[in-house]
Scaffold this motif. Structure first.
Motif, PDB file in Angstrom:
ATOM      1  N   UNK A 185       0.852  -1.178   0.000  1.00  0.00           N
ATOM      2  CA  UNK A 185       0.000   0.000   0.000  1.00  0.00           C
ATOM      3  C   UNK A 185       0.893   1.234   0.000  1.00  0.00           C
ATOM      4  N   UNK A 186       0.618   2.213  -0.849  1.00  0.00           N
ATOM      5  CA  UNK A 186       1.426   3.440  -0.845  1.00  0.00           C
ATOM      6  C   UNK A 186       1.269   4.182   0.483  1.00  0.00           C
ATOM      7  N   UNK A 187       2.380   4.700   0.977  1.00  0.00           N
ATOM      8  CA  UNK A 187       2.347   5.449   2.233  1.00  0.00           C
ATOM      9  C   UNK A 187       1.739   6.820   2.013  1.00  0.00           C
ATOM     10  N   UNK A 188       0.997   7.303   2.980  1.00  0.00           N
ATOM     11  CA  UNK A 188       0.418   8.645   2.982  1.00  0.00           C
ATOM     12  C   UNK A 188       1.075   9.417   4.113  1.00  0.00           C
ATOM     13  N   UNK A 189       1.243  10.703   3.922  1.00  0.00           N
ATOM     14  CA  UNK A 189       1.893  11.549   4.926  1.00  0.00           C
ATOM     15  C   UNK A 189       0.858  12.065   5.919  1.00  0.00           C
ATOM     16  N   UNK A 190       1.185  11.926   7.200  1.00  0.00           N
ATOM     17  CA  UNK A 190       0.348  12.473   8.261  1.00  0.00           C
ATOM     18  C   UNK A 190       1.237  13.228   9.224  1.00  0.00           C
ATOM     19  N   UNK A 191       0.605  14.065  10.033  1.00  0.00           N
ATOM     20  CA  UNK A 191       1.328  14.711  11.133  1.00  0.00           C
ATOM     21  C   UNK A 191       0.499  14.509  12.388  1.00  0.00           C
ATOM     22  N   UNK A 192       1.196  14.366  13.498  1.00  0.00           N
ATOM     23  CA  UNK A 192       0.544  14.186  14.787  1.00  0.00           C
ATOM     24  C   UNK A 192       0.903  15.383  15.650  1.00  0.00           C
TER      25      UNK A 192
END
Length: 157
Positions: A142-149
């Motif tokens: 699965x392609x990685x998606x960028x998130x921020x926490x």
């Protein structure tokens, strides 16, 4: 009775008629959100103040949280099909995100159970740690998606 002749050649008439029919058919191919009139339909992604791919906005305004860290179980994850993302927490405090579209035939993954992201269409399973294939028929991760926490908020970057 004599046949009626026209100044328009037969091929030009057929081409014009087919062209008009194609335009009529294709104009019916526009898609809209169910229950939303075309006038209420959202603007194109990335347009002023509308969500761009990945959930951020261009032209002002902050991004809205996708979820809270408390809503993503350790060793598991949560699928957000409408945003095409699955957020996982492989270890306490470590959050990852991947596309929710299975790389086998494009179905949405449906659940995260026992350390794998599972597609119910054909049984593919992906690792919560890195999105790699654990069980086929899928062959690509699965392609990685960028998130921020930030604090307790998880936001698509």
């Amino acid at each position: 009775m004599q046949p009626v002749h026209s100044d328009v050649p037969r091929r030009a008439f057929v081409a014009g008629t087919c062209g008009a029919a194609c335009v009529a058919v294709l104009s019916g191919c526009a898609t809209y959100e169910v229950g939303v009139s075309p006038a209420q339909a959202p603007a194109a992604p990335g347009a002023q103040g509308t969500p761009a791919p990945g959930g951020s906005t261009q032209g002002g305004g902050g991004a809205h949280p996708l979820t809270s860290t408390a809503d993503v179980p350790v060793g598991g994850g949560t699928v957000f099909a409408d945003q095409d993302v699955v957020v996982t927490q492989p270890a306490a405090g470590e959050f990852r995100a991947f596309s929710a579209t299975c790389t086998h035939q494009g179905c949405k993954v449906g659940e995260v159970v026992d350390g794998t992201i599972n597609c119910k269409c054909h049984g593919s399973k992906f690792a919560v740690e890195d999105g790699s294939v654990v069980h086929g028929p899928a062959r690509k991760p699965l392609p990685e998606r960028q998130i921020s926490v930030t604090g307790e908020d998880i936001v698509l970057a």
